[in-house]
Design a protein around this motif. Structure first.
Motif, PDB file in Angstrom:
ATOM      1  N   ARG A 303     -12.112  -1.062 -11.528  1.00 55.25           N
ATOM      2  CA  ARG A 303     -11.883   0.221 -10.857  1.00 55.25           C
ATOM      3  C   ARG A 303     -10.750   0.045  -9.851  1.00 55.25           C
ATOM      4  NH1 ARG A 303     -12.231   2.009  -5.510  1.00 55.25           N
ATOM      5  NH2 ARG A 303     -14.310   1.107  -5.230  1.00 55.25           N
ATOM      6  N   VAL A 304      -9.742   0.887  -9.974  1.00 60.99           N
ATOM      7  CA  VAL A 304      -8.582   0.820  -9.079  1.00 60.99           C
ATOM      8  C   VAL A 304      -8.980   1.332  -7.696  1.00 60.99           C
ATOM      9  CG1 VAL A 304      -6.276   1.769  -8.654  1.00 60.99           C
ATOM     10  CG2 VAL A 304      -6.930   1.044 -10.957  1.00 60.99           C
ATOM     11  N   PRO A 305      -8.610   0.634  -6.624  1.00 59.27           N
ATOM     12  CA  PRO A 305      -8.942   1.105  -5.273  1.00 59.27           C
ATOM     13  C   PRO A 305      -8.180   2.374  -4.915  1.00 59.27           C
ATOM     14  CG  PRO A 305      -7.531  -0.823  -5.155  1.00 59.27           C
ATOM     15  CD  PRO A 305      -7.908  -0.671  -6.595  1.00 59.27           C
ATOM     16  N   THR A 306      -8.770   3.160  -4.034  1.00 58.01           N
ATOM     17  CA  THR A 306      -8.141   4.389  -3.555  1.00 58.01           C
ATOM     18  C   THR A 306      -7.056   4.062  -2.518  1.00 58.01           C
ATOM     19  OG1 THR A 306      -9.997   4.524  -2.006  1.00 58.01           O
ATOM     20  CG2 THR A 306     -10.128   5.873  -4.007  1.00 58.01           C
ATOM     21  N   PRO A 307      -6.175   5.029  -2.186  1.00 55.34           N
ATOM     22  CA  PRO A 307      -5.078   4.736  -1.254  1.00 55.34           C
ATOM     23  C   PRO A 307      -5.533   4.250   0.118  1.00 55.34           C
ATOM     24  CG  PRO A 307      -4.612   6.730  -2.473  1.00 55.34           C
ATOM     25  CD  PRO A 307      -6.021   6.346  -2.819  1.00 55.34           C
ATOM     26  N   GLY A 308      -6.640   4.814   0.644  1.00 56.34           N
ATOM     27  CA  GLY A 308      -7.162   4.347   1.921  1.00 56.34           C
ATOM     28  C   GLY A 308      -6.112   4.385   3.020  1.00 56.34           C
ATOM     29  N   THR A 309      -5.810   3.211   3.569  1.00 59.43           N
ATOM     30  CA  THR A 309      -4.802   3.115   4.635  1.00 59.43           C
ATOM     31  C   THR A 309      -3.577   2.330   4.167  1.00 59.43           C
ATOM     32  OG1 THR A 309      -5.905   1.153   5.533  1.00 59.43           O
ATOM     33  CG2 THR A 309      -6.520   3.298   6.471  1.00 59.43           C
ATOM     34  N   ALA A 310      -3.281   2.386   2.888  1.00 53.68           N
ATOM     35  CA  ALA A 310      -2.071   1.724   2.382  1.00 53.68           C
ATOM     36  C   ALA A 310      -0.869   2.203   3.189  1.00 53.68           C
ATOM     37  CB  ALA A 310      -1.877   2.041   0.908  1.00 53.68           C
ATOM     38  N   PRO A 311      -0.027   1.287   3.674  1.00 56.63           N
ATOM     39  CA  PRO A 311       1.096   1.687   4.532  1.00 56.63           C
ATOM     40  C   PRO A 311       1.984   2.775   3.927  1.00 56.63           C
ATOM     41  CG  PRO A 311       0.804  -0.685   4.635  1.00 56.63           C
ATOM     42  CD  PRO A 311      -0.147  -0.187   3.568  1.00 56.63           C
ATOM     43  N   VAL A 312       2.235   2.701   2.612  1.00 58.75           N
ATOM     44  CA  VAL A 312       3.099   3.698   1.985  1.00 58.75           C
ATOM     45  C   VAL A 312       2.449   5.077   2.020  1.00 58.75           C
ATOM     46  CG1 VAL A 312       2.225   3.275  -0.367  1.00 58.75           C
ATOM     47  CG2 VAL A 312       4.528   4.169  -0.037  1.00 58.75           C
ATOM     48  N   PHE A 313       1.112   5.133   1.935  1.00 63.83           N
ATOM     49  CA  PHE A 313       0.410   6.418   2.008  1.00 63.83           C
ATOM     50  C   PHE A 313       0.413   6.958   3.435  1.00 63.83           C
ATOM     51  CE2 PHE A 313      -3.780   8.632   2.528  1.00 63.83           C
ATOM     52  CZ  PHE A 313      -3.368   9.814   1.937  1.00 63.83           C
ATOM     53  N   ILE A 314       0.181   6.099   4.412  1.00 64.21           N
ATOM     54  CA  ILE A 314       0.231   6.543   5.803  1.00 64.21           C
ATOM     55  C   ILE A 314       1.627   7.059   6.134  1.00 64.21           C
ATOM     56  CG2 ILE A 314      -0.023   5.834   8.210  1.00 64.21           C
ATOM     57  CD1 ILE A 314      -2.646   6.007   6.574  1.00 64.21           C
ATOM     58  N   SER A 315       2.646   6.374   5.637  1.00 62.91           N
ATOM     59  CA  SER A 315       4.019   6.834   5.853  1.00 62.91           C
ATOM     60  C   SER A 315       4.239   8.218   5.262  1.00 62.91           C
ATOM     61  CB  SER A 315       5.012   5.839   5.258  1.00 62.91           C
ATOM     62  OG  SER A 315       4.966   4.600   5.932  1.00 62.91           O
ATOM     63  N   ALA A 316       3.601   8.487   4.120  1.00 61.56           N
ATOM     64  CA  ALA A 316       3.726   9.808   3.500  1.00 61.56           C
ATOM     65  C   ALA A 316       3.100  10.882   4.383  1.00 61.56           C
ATOM     66  CB  ALA A 316       3.065   9.796   2.123  1.00 61.56           C
ATOM     67  N   LEU A 317       1.928  10.609   4.947  1.00 59.11           N
ATOM     68  CA  LEU A 317       1.288  11.585   5.839  1.00 59.11           C
ATOM     69  C   LEU A 317       2.155  11.844   7.061  1.00 59.11           C
ATOM     70  CD1 LEU A 317      -2.473  10.435   5.773  1.00 59.11           C
ATOM     71  CD2 LEU A 317      -1.361  12.224   4.413  1.00 59.11           C
TER      72      LEU A 317
END
Length: 384
Positions: A303-317
């Motif tokens: 099962r692939v992990p969810t984005p969570g606090t991945a830096p690239v995702f936080i940067s998107a927010l």
């Protein structure tokens, strides 16, 4: 130019923290939907298996801290408050705290990336309700960050996670070929009426289309990055919670696994693209039930992990906050959809609660899986 908003409010789903919270929480989530008490008791066992505490609480706290730090790192620090739709602290609590601290214009970051009633409009209704209940509707202005299913910072963690899942499977299964892997992109199931009315009036039914687009973007980026093509995939659904007489989107993830050809497949990967964090629905429905179904049939499972606090995702927010604040130019998106609306048009995602719509079964063949690949333009920097 002065900032347009003076604080951020992070709005999540919420979850119980102790066993005594579980049934009140579930009744709150399903209020007015006619869910039998025995069904709630069945779902309650999922939470009680984990001592009555939903992992979403800690994950939302981590996201909160990461967002605060991300804003600071961007050079545009802002106060951030947190509130939930369905359990403490509620959205109203966040508004009261923000108002007491002197803030008057809030920008909401909602932990739901897609368009439909449950993912967007219901959050907007809850925001309006919270403002009315606290009598702050005349002094607080609250807007919402756009949906971000097609932001490259949301796509990137799925690509990396899927790549890592394939590598891990090949360490377990000798001579595993790409065509022997079945990839199941998992969306949260919806009543069929909610799907058919998702999006603006002139483009109804975008919920499934958005999930299919995310799946295609992820697969196309994998092929572009490392030449790895996974031809066998489908969009499936999980976490149905409605009354049995109401048609919901299918196939269910476990039904889909049961139909996979055991003679041509050796492994199953689930990719929970509806979710931002490893919440109860992810860890129970996939890590528990889907994993057991797969292994009972002889499939290796990841099962692939969810984005969570991945830096690239936080940067998107942070970037999408910057769009609204005026310190980011343009509106970043990838694929065939444009960047979504900042403000939903009238009638967008109004649920159709009447009638008896047919069951919608979503199937996507391998031949269709790379549609739109030429339009993928996720940067290398975003992926690394």
């Amino acid at each position: 130019m002065s900032d347009r908003y003076d604080a951020i409010v992070l709005i999540s789903f919420g979850g119980p923290r102790v066993p005594d919270d579980v049934m009140p929480f579930l009744r709150n989530v399903t209020k007015g939907r006619g869910i039998p008490e025995e069904r709630l008791a069945e779902v309650a066992e999922h939470y009680l298996h984990f001592d009555g505490a939903s992992p979403i609480n800690e994950q939302t706290e981590d996201l909160y801290e990461a967002l605060v730090q991300g804003l600071a790192n961007s050079g545009h620090p802002m106060p951030v408050y947190a509130g939930n739709r369905n359990w403490t602290p509620f959205i109203a609590d966040a508004f009261v705290r923000a108002h007491a601290d002197g803030h008057r214009r809030l920008l909401a970051v909602v932990t739901s990336p897609y368009a439909c009633y449950s993912s967007c409009r219901q959050y907007l209704e809850d925001i309006e309700r919270a403002l009315a209940e606290t009598r702050l509707d005349s002094v607080l202005a609250v807007d919402k960050v756009r949906q971000f299913f097609n932001h490259p910072g949301f796509i990137a963690p799925w690509v990396r996670g899927l790549e890592e899942a394939v590598v891990s499977l090949r360490e377990e299964v000798e001579d595993l070929k790409a065509e022997q892997i079945e990839v199941l992109f998992c969306a949260h199931s919806l009543p069929v009426g909610y799907e058919s009315s998702s999006g603006p009036k002139d483009g109804r039914g975008v919920y499934v289309a958005q999930h299919l687009e995310v799946a295609r973007l992820v697969l196309a980026e994998m092929a572009q990055r490392g030449g790895l093509e996974l031809p066998n995939w489908q969009l499936v659904f999980q976490s149905r919670s409605g009354p049995p007489q109401m048609p919901w989107l299918v196939p269910d993830v476990n039904d889909a696994i049961a139909e996979i050809d055991t003679s041509s497949r050796k492994a199953v990967i689930t990719v929970p693209i509806s979710f931002l964090s490893d919440n109860m629905e992810v860890i129970w429905d996939l890590d528990n039930e889907a994993a057991a179904t797969s292994r009972d049939l002889g499939f290796a499972f990841r099962r692939v992990p969810t984005p969570g606090t991945a830096p690239v995702f936080i940067s998107a927010l942070v970037e999408m906050i910057g769009e609204r604040q005026g310190w980011v130019e343009g509106r970043c998106s990838v694929g065939k959809f444009d960047a979504w609306f900042d403000a939903c048009p009238p009638g967008c995602c109004t649920p159709e609660r009447t009638g008896s719509p047919r069951i919608v079964r979503v199937r996507t063949s391998g031949e269709e899986s790379m549609t739109g690949a030429s339009r993928v333009s996720v940067s290398r920097e975003a992926m690394n």
